[in-house]
Design an enzyme around this catalytic site. Structure first.
Site, PDB file in Angstrom:
ATOM      1  N   LYS A   1       9.620   7.383  -2.048  1.00  0.00           N
ATOM      2  CA  LYS A   1       9.133   6.939  -3.323  1.00  0.00           C
ATOM      3  C   LYS A   1       8.970   7.725  -4.559  1.00  0.00           C
ATOM      4  O   LYS A   1       8.186   7.283  -5.511  1.00  0.00           O
ATOM      5  CB  LYS A   1       7.383   6.399  -2.844  1.00  0.00           C
ATOM      6  CG  LYS A   1       7.241   5.487  -1.524  1.00  0.00           C
ATOM      7  CD  LYS A   1       5.950   5.444  -1.163  1.00  0.00           C
ATOM      8  CE  LYS A   1       5.823   4.548   0.001  1.00  0.00           C
ATOM      9  NZ  LYS A   1       4.347   4.126   0.465  1.00  0.00           N
TER      10      LYS A   1
ATOM     11  N   GLY B   1       0.835  -1.144   0.280  1.00  0.00           N
ATOM     12  CA  GLY B   1       0.053  -0.001  -0.237  1.00  0.00           C
ATOM     13  C   GLY B   1       0.664   1.182   0.071  1.00  0.00           C
ATOM     14  O   GLY B   1       2.133   1.155   0.539  1.00  0.00           O
ATOM     15  N   THR B   2       0.161   2.306  -0.608  1.00  0.00           N
ATOM     16  CA  THR B   2       0.928   3.601  -0.603  1.00  0.00           C
ATOM     17  C   THR B   2       0.019   4.785  -1.222  1.00  0.00           C
ATOM     18  O   THR B   2      -1.086   4.313  -1.457  1.00  0.00           O
ATOM     19  CB  THR B   2       2.010   3.538  -1.618  1.00  0.00           C
ATOM     20  OG1 THR B   2       2.944   4.639  -1.475  1.00  0.00           O
ATOM     21  CG2 THR B   2       1.783   3.423  -3.225  1.00  0.00           C
ATOM     22  N   THR B   3       0.620   5.857  -1.288  1.00  0.00           N
ATOM     23  CA  THR B   3      -0.307   6.895  -1.711  1.00  0.00           C
ATOM     24  C   THR B   3       0.708   7.851  -2.528  1.00  0.00           C
ATOM     25  O   THR B   3       1.583   8.222  -1.939  1.00  0.00           O
ATOM     26  CB  THR B   3      -0.984   7.860  -0.899  1.00  0.00           C
ATOM     27  OG1 THR B   3      -1.894   7.171   0.145  1.00  0.00           O
ATOM     28  CG2 THR B   3      -1.765   8.974  -1.218  1.00  0.00           C
TER      29      THR B   3
END
Length: 236
Positions: free
Chosen positions: A48, A15-17
């Site tokens: 990221k 998961g990430t944004t």
């Protein structure tokens, strides 16, 4: 993956944004910093947003290994391209190289990517490259597990012709909202602003982010209290 199952080939949830926004003069890229492996946080302060060239950066979501090898290959190809033509690659060229690798290996990669940058031909550009290798030029794009909580927010908050300050504030606010709602997003917020003047990186620690509904104020840990307190003398 159930740790007790012993299946080492089972897929892990990640998961990430990640966010890319255009403004009047350039682009702003933003991301959280949590790298998760199923229910575990493998890295709470990862970066990221990866540099491809001096004027083009890549936001990575999905498998960290897959997105890192894509960025390494694209950086190498763009370096060769720059030598051959004698000038920096455009954002569109970089996005199409990323798309080519993602599409040709779509059955083996888990990678959702955002390419953003500035060049003298097209100005600030944002390209979204989701799973499967499609490339889409958009005024803004969001990705990762935290993006599910942000579509309505961006429909309301994004506007054409924003200033640099408005775009940076929008990105930080959006990532902090995703961190508040998405358990797989967290840590700090990093932003990269790219325009004709160059590249500016900014860092927003977790305790400097705005708090949202039902979020708790940051508290000192027991270790913080013990390290700052002085021992009291004992009465005889």
């Amino acid at each position: 993956m159930d740790p007790s199952s012993g299946d080492l080939n089972a897929s892990l949830s990640t998961g990430t944004t990640i966010i890319g926004v255009t403004y009047n003069g350039g682009v702003v890229l933003g991301a959280d910093s949590r790298t998760s492996t199923g229910m575990y946080v493998a890295n709470r302060a990862s970066d990221k947003i990866t540099k491809l060239t001096d004027n083009v950066y890549l936001c990575r979501s999905g498998s960290a290994a897959d997105t890192q090898i894509i960025s390494d290959y694209v950086r190498y190809f763009l370096h060769q391209h720059t030598i051959q033509i004698g000038q920096p690659a455009t954002v569109k060229v970089a996005a199409n190289l990323v798309r080519l690798l993602a599409y040709n290996n779509k059955n083996m990669l888990q990678a959702g990517l955002i390419v953003g940058g500035w060049d003298k031909y097209g100005g600030g550009k944002i390209y979204g490259i989701p799973l499967g290798g499609t490339v889409l030029e958009q005024p803004f794009t969001i990705g990762g597990s935290g993006s599910s909580y942000l579509y309505g927010f961006f429909d309301q908050a994004w506007k054409e012709g924003m200033t640099r300050e408005e775009a940076e504030q929008l990105v930080v606010k959006a990532v902090s909202l995703a961190i508040a709602r998405d358990g797989a997003s967290g840590g700090v917020v990093r932003t990269v602003t790219i325009n004709a003047e160059g590249v500016t990186r900014k860092f927003y620690p977790g305790d400097a982010l705005p708090l949202w509904h039902e979020e708790l104020e940051p508290q000192n840990t027991l270790l913080d209290i013990l390290s700052t307190s002085k021992p009291e003398p004992m009465d005889s």
